[in-house]
Write a protein that holds these residues in place. Structure first.
Motif, PDB file in Angstrom:
ATOM      1  N   ALA A  84       0.795  -1.185   0.511  1.00  0.00           N
ATOM      2  CA  ALA A  84      -0.130   0.104   0.043  1.00  0.00           C
ATOM      3  C   ALA A  84       0.898   1.107  -0.267  1.00  0.00           C
ATOM      4  O   ALA A  84       0.746   2.299  -0.691  1.00  0.00           O
ATOM      5  CB  ALA A  84      -0.745   0.127   1.048  1.00  0.00           C
ATOM      6  N   VAL A  85       2.130   1.311   0.718  1.00  0.00           N
ATOM      7  CA  VAL A  85       2.865   2.496   0.831  1.00  0.00           C
ATOM      8  C   VAL A  85       3.614   2.613  -0.545  1.00  0.00           C
ATOM      9  O   VAL A  85       3.525   3.549  -1.309  1.00  0.00           O
ATOM     10  CB  VAL A  85       3.705   2.041   2.331  1.00  0.00           C
ATOM     11  CG1 VAL A  85       4.988   3.245   2.193  1.00  0.00           C
ATOM     12  CG2 VAL A  85       3.705   1.914   3.274  1.00  0.00           C
ATOM     13  N   THR A  86       4.645   1.257  -1.094  1.00  0.00           N
ATOM     14  CA  THR A  86       4.922   1.980  -1.872  1.00  0.00           C
ATOM     15  C   THR A  86       3.864   1.712  -3.199  1.00  0.00           C
ATOM     16  O   THR A  86       4.496   2.086  -3.995  1.00  0.00           O
ATOM     17  CB  THR A  86       5.513   0.320  -2.280  1.00  0.00           C
ATOM     18  OG1 THR A  86       4.863  -1.109  -2.304  1.00  0.00           O
ATOM     19  CG2 THR A  86       7.360  -0.169  -2.010  1.00  0.00           C
ATOM     20  N   ALA A  87       2.874   0.805  -3.250  1.00  0.00           N
ATOM     21  CA  ALA A  87       1.650   1.588  -4.630  1.00  0.00           C
ATOM     22  C   ALA A  87       2.202   2.928  -4.311  1.00  0.00           C
ATOM     23  O   ALA A  87       1.537   3.739  -5.635  1.00  0.00           O
ATOM     24  CB  ALA A  87       0.761   0.393  -4.285  1.00  0.00           C
ATOM     25  N   LYS A  88       1.453   3.445  -3.119  1.00  0.00           N
ATOM     26  CA  LYS A  88       1.320   5.667  -3.215  1.00  0.00           C
ATOM     27  C   LYS A  88       2.353   5.684  -3.792  1.00  0.00           C
ATOM     28  O   LYS A  88       1.781   7.065  -4.354  1.00  0.00           O
ATOM     29  CB  LYS A  88       0.794   5.450  -2.019  1.00  0.00           C
ATOM     30  CG  LYS A  88       0.426   7.098  -1.579  1.00  0.00           C
ATOM     31  CD  LYS A  88      -0.413   6.890  -0.294  1.00  0.00           C
ATOM     32  CE  LYS A  88      -0.716   8.592   0.376  1.00  0.00           C
ATOM     33  NZ  LYS A  88      -0.684   8.819   1.362  1.00  0.00           N
ATOM     34  N   VAL A  89       3.093   5.709  -3.330  1.00  0.00           N
ATOM     35  CA  VAL A  89       4.445   6.427  -3.764  1.00  0.00           C
ATOM     36  C   VAL A  89       4.623   5.893  -5.374  1.00  0.00           C
ATOM     37  O   VAL A  89       5.673   7.701  -5.989  1.00  0.00           O
ATOM     38  CB  VAL A  89       5.718   5.841  -3.319  1.00  0.00           C
ATOM     39  CG1 VAL A  89       7.541   6.286  -3.911  1.00  0.00           C
ATOM     40  CG2 VAL A  89       6.267   5.795  -1.609  1.00  0.00           C
ATOM     41  N   ALA A  90       4.221   5.145  -6.026  1.00  0.00           N
ATOM     42  CA  ALA A  90       4.541   4.475  -7.744  1.00  0.00           C
ATOM     43  C   ALA A  90       3.293   5.840  -8.213  1.00  0.00           C
ATOM     44  O   ALA A  90       3.426   6.284  -8.900  1.00  0.00           O
ATOM     45  CB  ALA A  90       4.904   3.096  -7.234  1.00  0.00           C
ATOM     46  N   ALA A  91       2.380   5.741  -7.686  1.00  0.00           N
ATOM     47  CA  ALA A  91       1.536   6.594  -8.532  1.00  0.00           C
ATOM     48  C   ALA A  91       1.979   7.813  -8.199  1.00  0.00           C
ATOM     49  O   ALA A  91       1.238   8.421  -9.133  1.00  0.00           O
ATOM     50  CB  ALA A  91       0.121   5.513  -7.211  1.00  0.00           C
ATOM     51  N   LYS A  92       2.378   8.421  -6.840  1.00  0.00           N
ATOM     52  CA  LYS A  92       2.415   9.538  -7.567  1.00  0.00           C
ATOM     53  C   LYS A  92       3.353   9.855  -7.930  1.00  0.00           C
ATOM     54  O   LYS A  92       3.295  10.704  -9.308  1.00  0.00           O
ATOM     55  CB  LYS A  92       3.153   9.979  -5.894  1.00  0.00           C
ATOM     56  CG  LYS A  92       1.873  10.252  -4.935  1.00  0.00           C
ATOM     57  CD  LYS A  92       2.697  10.849  -3.777  1.00  0.00           C
ATOM     58  CE  LYS A  92       1.589  11.042  -2.654  1.00  0.00           C
ATOM     59  NZ  LYS A  92       1.805  10.761  -1.534  1.00  0.00           N
ATOM     60  N   LYS A  93       4.302   9.267  -8.189  1.00  0.00           N
ATOM     61  CA  LYS A  93       5.393   9.363  -9.401  1.00  0.00           C
ATOM     62  C   LYS A  93       5.028   9.045 -10.846  1.00  0.00           C
ATOM     63  O   LYS A  93       5.001   9.433 -12.317  1.00  0.00           O
ATOM     64  CB  LYS A  93       6.459   8.115  -9.637  1.00  0.00           C
ATOM     65  CG  LYS A  93       7.129   9.032  -7.689  1.00  0.00           C
ATOM     66  CD  LYS A  93       8.780   7.662  -7.875  1.00  0.00           C
ATOM     67  CE  LYS A  93       9.446   8.267  -6.851  1.00  0.00           C
ATOM     68  NZ  LYS A  93      10.558   7.510  -6.259  1.00  0.00           N
ATOM     69  N   THR A  94       3.749   7.951 -11.109  1.00  0.00           N
ATOM     70  CA  THR A  94       3.635   8.023 -12.869  1.00  0.00           C
ATOM     71  C   THR A  94       2.255   9.113 -12.853  1.00  0.00           C
ATOM     72  O   THR A  94       0.530   8.682 -14.260  1.00  0.00           O
ATOM     73  CB  THR A  94       2.851   6.938 -12.975  1.00  0.00           C
ATOM     74  OG1 THR A  94       1.563   6.565 -11.278  1.00  0.00           O
ATOM     75  CG2 THR A  94       3.837   5.665 -12.749  1.00  0.00           C
ATOM     76  N   ALA A  95       1.410   9.454 -11.741  1.00  0.00           N
ATOM     77  CA  ALA A  95       0.357  10.648 -12.026  1.00  0.00           C
ATOM     78  C   ALA A  95       0.549  11.230 -13.246  1.00  0.00           C
ATOM     79  O   ALA A  95      -0.448  12.082 -14.002  1.00  0.00           O
ATOM     80  CB  ALA A  95       0.434  11.885 -10.474  1.00  0.00           C
ATOM     81  N   GLY A  96       1.459  11.697 -13.761  1.00  0.00           N
ATOM     82  CA  GLY A  96       1.962  12.879 -14.768  1.00  0.00           C
ATOM     83  C   GLY A  96       1.098  12.494 -15.844  1.00  0.00           C
ATOM     84  O   GLY A  96       0.706  12.533 -16.927  1.00  0.00           O
TER      85      GLY A  96
END
Length: 289
Positions: free
Chosen positions: A20-32
């Motif tokens: 959950a933590v790593t997915a949240k970080v990854a999602a932020k980085k792919t948001a653009g």
């Protein structure tokens, strides 16, 4: 035996927390990239008869899922057996994103494009052939963007265990597809929902006003998404360069990171657009000889 069972459940719970933590970080980085993916697919899913919008979107969604099923295992295998390829793919993808973002800006300021309603009319008139062409185009674009989404998501968990890498990348890939195409479905049906409200209210009262707003808002929202997606492409590409090319760490270190990354993406994008223009002109000269 009971204690062993609960120990397994505890391990699974801890793993899910980490994911959950790593997915949240990854999602932020792919948001653009997700923003651009959303804008592109909202545009490609409009211009059809109302009865065909959702079937077209569903066809694109299935194509996107297939793309992810192909890309995710390949990315994970590369990370295990040829990890340097991940950084290379990231930088190459950054070049593509920088070019794509700046090329849109250049296209807007220096090349006149057809109005969207003209394109929509052409798609409706051409029927099945245009529909299939647009679906293939959307799936191809999704494939390129999906590569970057998966690689960036994987790049954010390279220091984690293999199980966390697999689950994080899979979660981000699945959420990217469901989230993007779910929102696109809502967007492309805005005008139809607005029309139904106007018709049901007899073109009177508050519901008629809301309906007309929904109808008029669709092209505006797609335009806003396009602008946000373009800026996001340049920012994401600049972030890729800043984090994966060592000497860029030492350029203007006191500047806010968002400005540095945007500048890197803009400069590389302009350079790549110029290179492509020059190469095209050289090829035209060669062909005419």
């Amino acid at each position: 035996m009971a204690s062993g069972f609960f120990a397994i459940l505890d391990d699974i719970s801890a793993l899910m927390d980490d994911v959950a933590v790593t997915a949240k970080v990854a999602a932020k980085k792919t948001a653009g990239i997700l923003g651009d993916d959303l804008a592109v697919n909202a545009e490609k899913s409009t211009g059809f008869l109302s009865s065909r919008e959702l079937p077209v979107l569903w066809a694109i969604t299935k194509g996107s899922l297939v793309n992810k099923l192909i890309i995710v295992p390949i990315a994970l295998l590369l990370n295990i057996f040829f990890p340097v390829a991940i950084k290379v793919i990231l930088i190459l993808g950054g070049l593509y994103l920088a070019y794509e973002g700046v090329e849109k800006v250049v296209e807007y300021f220096f090349h006149r494009t057809k109005p969207s309603h003209v394109e929509a009319k052409e798609v409706i008139e051409e029927g099945d052939a245009a529909e299939k062409t647009k679906i293939r185009s959307a799936i191809t674009t999704d494939f390129i963007l999906s590569i970057e989404i998966v690689i960036i998501a994987l790049g954010s968990v390279l220091d984690e265990k293999l199980a966390i890498q697999i689950m994080t990348v899979s979660v981000v890939a699945l959420l990217a597809t469901i989230g993007v195409y779910g929102i696109v479905a809502l967007i492309v049906r805005m005008d139809d929902a607005g029309y139904r409200l106007v018709k049901a209210s007899g073109d009177k009262g508050i519901f008629s006003v809301i309906g007309k707003i929904l109808v008029k808002s669709l092209p505006v929202i797609i335009k806003i998404l396009s602008i946000v997606g373009t800026v996001a492409l340049i920012l994401v590409s600049g972030g890729i360069f800043a984090h994966n090319i060592d000497f860029l760490h030492h350029i203007f270190p006191s500047f806010p990171s968002i400005l540095r990354e945007f500048a890197f993406g803009l400069i590389v994008g302009l350079a790549s657009v110029l290179v492509v223009i020059v190469v095209k002109k050289i090829l035209v000269i060669i062909r005419h000889k």
